[in-house]
Design a protein around this motif. Sequence first.
Motif, PDB file in Angstrom:
ATOM      1  N   GLU A  16       0.815  -1.219   0.000  1.00  7.26           N
ATOM      2  CA  GLU A  16       0.000   0.000   0.000  1.00  7.26           C
ATOM      3  C   GLU A  16       0.849   1.270   0.000  1.00  7.26           C
ATOM      4  O   GLU A  16       0.353   2.342   0.324  1.00  7.26           O
ATOM      5  CB  GLU A  16      -0.925   0.005   1.219  1.00  7.26           C
ATOM      6  CG  GLU A  16      -1.976  -1.081   1.221  1.00  7.26           C
ATOM      7  CD  GLU A  16      -2.801  -1.094   2.491  1.00  7.26           C
ATOM      8  OE1 GLU A  16      -4.041  -1.117   2.401  1.00  7.26           O
ATOM      9  OE2 GLU A  16      -2.192  -1.075   3.591  1.00  7.26           O
ATOM     10  N   ALA A  17       2.101   1.171  -0.410  1.00  9.65           N
ATOM     11  CA  ALA A  17       2.969   2.347  -0.468  1.00  9.65           C
ATOM     12  C   ALA A  17       2.363   3.505  -1.269  1.00  9.65           C
ATOM     13  O   ALA A  17       2.485   4.665  -0.859  1.00  9.65           O
ATOM     14  CB  ALA A  17       4.347   1.974  -1.023  1.00  9.65           C
ATOM     15  N   PRO A  18       1.693   3.252  -2.410  1.00  8.36           N
ATOM     16  CA  PRO A  18       1.070   4.379  -3.124  1.00  8.36           C
ATOM     17  C   PRO A  18       0.045   5.123  -2.270  1.00  8.36           C
ATOM     18  O   PRO A  18      -0.002   6.357  -2.287  1.00  8.36           O
ATOM     19  CB  PRO A  18       0.416   3.704  -4.332  1.00  8.36           C
ATOM     20  CG  PRO A  18       1.235   2.478  -4.577  1.00  8.36           C
ATOM     21  CD  PRO A  18       1.600   2.000  -3.200  1.00  8.36           C
ATOM     22  N   GLN A  19      -0.779   4.390  -1.529  1.00  3.96           N
ATOM     23  CA  GLN A  19      -1.761   5.039  -0.663  1.00  3.96           C
ATOM     24  C   GLN A  19      -1.081   5.829   0.449  1.00  3.96           C
ATOM     25  O   GLN A  19      -1.555   6.903   0.848  1.00  3.96           O
ATOM     26  CB  GLN A  19      -2.710   4.000  -0.058  1.00  3.96           C
ATOM     27  CG  GLN A  19      -3.634   3.337  -1.064  1.00  3.96           C
ATOM     28  CD  GLN A  19      -3.082   2.018  -1.596  1.00  3.96           C
ATOM     29  OE1 GLN A  19      -1.922   1.954  -2.012  1.00  3.96           O
ATOM     30  NE2 GLN A  19      -3.919   0.987  -1.597  1.00  3.96           N
ATOM     31  N   ALA A  20       0.034   5.308   0.953  1.00  2.05           N
ATOM     32  CA  ALA A  20       0.779   6.022   1.985  1.00  2.05           C
ATOM     33  C   ALA A  20       1.292   7.360   1.455  1.00  2.05           C
ATOM     34  O   ALA A  20       1.224   8.388   2.149  1.00  2.05           O
ATOM     35  CB  ALA A  20       1.948   5.169   2.486  1.00  2.05           C
TER      36      ALA A  20
END
Length: 329
Positions: free
Chosen positions: A308-312
């Motif tokens: 979920e790095a993009p959401q972070a």
Amino acid sequence: MDSNMRFIHCEGPGGPKVMMLCEAAKPAPGPDEVLIRVAACGVNRPDVLQRRGLYPPPDDASPVLGLEVSGTVVHVGENVERWRQGDEICALVNGGGYADHVVAPARQCLPVPKGMDLVDAAALPETLFTVWHNLWQRARLQPGETLLVHGGASGIGTTAIQLAKALDHTVIVTAGSREKCDACRKLGADRAIHYRDEEFVEEVKAFTDGRGADVILDMVGGDYIQRNLKAAAPEGRIVNIAYLQSSEAKVDFTPLLLKRLTLTGSTLRAQSADTKAAIARELEQRVWPLIALGRIRPLINHRFSLVEAPQAHELMESNQLIGKILLLP
């Protein structure tokens, strides 16, 4: 033991969606490094800038994002004496933190403070190295002095508030919402200025009986550069650590002369290994006991999985968070 690891790869400079989960061989630690099985990695503004192509890593650093981690030592280099397999540590790394394994210079590693969760310890290194170096080593913040922190609700800001209050300083902050101002006051800020509704120069002057702030920590830049000169006390020190608004401004430097001010700044990643090691030693001596006493605690806004790095990053760029973001492999 699996010889591969998962990590976040950026296809190229761009928005959060350029990040994707990939697999590669685990890195091998050099003679002065340790290999860490990552429990969590902190997400920071420099990661966002690097993803956009605006903050390239040094030639000798990993191109993978991530500058701070916590985890367990799984292998040590031949010259490493302090750390052993199984030690739980947190570390300032030179890149590579967005992964389930990362190598770290042994001298940039610190034990997880007593009483702190291993995952939450990932929120300590980048912010504390930055705050300690800039406020106490560069700006020489002295007992009894007043500190002004812009971006008080950020990871840097929430850390600076707690550390400065633990060391008995008066702390003023600026923040962009009532909710953020309330959060800063709960952490100990003596005055929280809602910069959208209040003029911070006037408010700082009023709160300090016209004197101004002895030390100012600024990550905004732009028109804050001129306003900081006005808000500073005589012999004040102003430290820039980022330019979220702009690195350019038209400035009248007359207050610099009349008030004998010092204007300085730094970035952490470009510092030498010896400098980072010296910061780590001072943190362990001066700050780790305060953490063990519960006087400083990282404020964790959200925990995401590694995928979920993009959401972070979307949350980071929204400017809606208070405190820190962590990625968990």
